[in-house]
Design a protein around this motif. Structure first.
Motif, PDB file in Angstrom:
ATOM      1  N   GLU A   1       0.830  -1.204   0.000  1.00  0.00           N
ATOM      2  CA  GLU A   1       0.000   0.000   0.000  1.00  0.00           C
ATOM      3  C   GLU A   1       0.871   1.263   0.000  1.00  0.00           C
ATOM      4  N   GLN A   2       1.903   1.290   0.848  1.00  0.00           N
ATOM      5  CA  GLN A   2       2.799   2.445   0.870  1.00  0.00           C
ATOM      6  C   GLN A   2       3.537   2.607  -0.458  1.00  0.00           C
ATOM      7  N   ALA A   3       3.979   1.492  -1.018  1.00  0.00           N
ATOM      8  CA  ALA A   3       4.683   1.548  -2.301  1.00  0.00           C
ATOM      9  C   ALA A   3       3.780   2.131  -3.383  1.00  0.00           C
ATOM     10  N   ASN A   4       2.524   1.712  -3.389  1.00  0.00           N
ATOM     11  CA  ASN A   4       1.587   2.231  -4.388  1.00  0.00           C
ATOM     12  C   ASN A   4       1.266   3.705  -4.164  1.00  0.00           C
ATOM     13  N   ILE A   5       1.164   4.137  -2.903  1.00  0.00           N
ATOM     14  CA  ILE A   5       0.963   5.560  -2.608  1.00  0.00           C
ATOM     15  C   ILE A   5       2.167   6.355  -3.091  1.00  0.00           C
TER      16      ILE A   5
ATOM     17  N   LEU B   1      11.468  11.855  -3.953  1.00  0.00           N
ATOM     18  CA  LEU B   1      11.300  12.480  -2.638  1.00  0.00           C
ATOM     19  C   LEU B   1       9.841  12.844  -2.373  1.00  0.00           C
ATOM     20  N   ALA B   2       9.139  13.342  -3.390  1.00  0.00           N
ATOM     21  CA  ALA B   2       7.720  13.684  -3.231  1.00  0.00           C
ATOM     22  C   ALA B   2       6.904  12.430  -2.949  1.00  0.00           C
ATOM     23  N   GLY B   3       7.208  11.350  -3.636  1.00  0.00           N
ATOM     24  CA  GLY B   3       6.497  10.096  -3.398  1.00  0.00           C
ATOM     25  C   GLY B   3       6.735   9.557  -2.006  1.00  0.00           C
ATOM     26  N   ALA B   4       7.991   9.610  -1.563  1.00  0.00           N
ATOM     27  CA  ALA B   4       8.309   9.133  -0.220  1.00  0.00           C
ATOM     28  C   ALA B   4       7.546   9.934   0.831  1.00  0.00           C
ATOM     29  N   ALA B   5       7.514  11.246   0.665  1.00  0.00           N
ATOM     30  CA  ALA B   5       6.804  12.104   1.627  1.00  0.00           C
ATOM     31  C   ALA B   5       5.323  11.759   1.671  1.00  0.00           C
ATOM     32  N   ALA B   6       4.716  11.549   0.512  1.00  0.00           N
ATOM     33  CA  ALA B   6       3.280  11.235   0.453  1.00  0.00           C
ATOM     34  C   ALA B   6       2.959   9.909   1.121  1.00  0.00           C
ATOM     35  N   ALA B   7       3.899   8.958   1.054  1.00  0.00           N
ATOM     36  CA  ALA B   7       3.694   7.635   1.653  1.00  0.00           C
ATOM     37  C   ALA B   7       4.158   7.599   3.109  1.00  0.00           C
ATOM     38  N   ASP B   8       4.551   8.744   3.642  1.00  0.00           N
ATOM     39  CA  ASP B   8       5.044   8.850   5.012  1.00  0.00           C
ATOM     40  C   ASP B   8       6.255   7.953   5.231  1.00  0.00           C
ATOM     41  N   LEU B   9       7.138   7.933   4.221  1.00  0.00           N
ATOM     42  CA  LEU B   9       8.384   7.182   4.299  1.00  0.00           C
ATOM     43  C   LEU B   9       9.531   8.187   4.338  1.00  0.00           C
ATOM     44  N   LYS B  10      10.465   7.960   5.220  1.00  0.00           N
ATOM     45  CA  LYS B  10      11.549   8.906   5.449  1.00  0.00           C
ATOM     46  C   LYS B  10      12.764   8.546   4.602  1.00  0.00           C
TER      47      LYS B  10
END
Length: 151
Positions: A7-11, A130-139
């Motif tokens: 789910e996070q990867a897809n977000i 970086l934008a994708g990581a931020a949206a998925a709440d991944l640091k």
């Protein structure tokens, strides 16, 4: 958190594609890998060229393999080209020395995976990662990117 969920990867991928669309970028391909370098999710926008999946995986894998962003892998390749070239035979998923691959870390700072983005300029690829990581709440691991701010 010790892993990246599907789910996070897809977000992450959806947000990175949205960032690319907002910037008017060329078609992107995005790979999200777990800490062991296994693909969690991979998507290629319509019109992306045929080897973009391998490049996206190579950016993420190279970051994981060397423990630094693919931007830093590029800097290493400029300083020690023979060393980076010698990694090819031992890294079957590839190592792409160009920005667009970032390591993602858990709360303890340990790597939980990586994302690789390709399709436009390397700086734009990195901005989308970086934008994708931020949206998925991944640091993201601090990489020294001009596009990334220290937490």
């Amino acid at each position: 958190m010790s892993s990246i969920s599907l789910e996070q990867a897809n977000i992450l991928i959806a947000a990175a594609f949205a960032k690319g669309g907002a910037l008017g970028l060329k078609p992107l391909t995005i790979a999200v890998l777990d800490a062991g370098g296994h693909v969690i999710a991979l998507q290629r926008q319509d019109g992306a060229s045929n080897h973009r999946p391998q490049i996206a995986i190579g950016k993420a894998n190279g970051a994981l393999a060397l423990g630094v962003s693919s931007r830093q892998v590029e800097e290493l390749a400029n300083k020690r080209p023979s060393f980076v070239a010698a990694l090819g035979p031992i890294c079957p998923q590839g190592i792409i020395p160009a920005p667009g691959g970032i390591i993602l870390v858990g709360a303890d700072g340990a790597p939980i995976g990586a994302v690789g983005v390709t399709g436009d300029t390397s700086d734009n690829d990195e901005a989308c990662a970086l934008a994708g990581a931020a949206a998925a709440d991944l640091k993201p691991q601090w990489s020294g990117s001009r596009l990334e701010r220290r937490p």
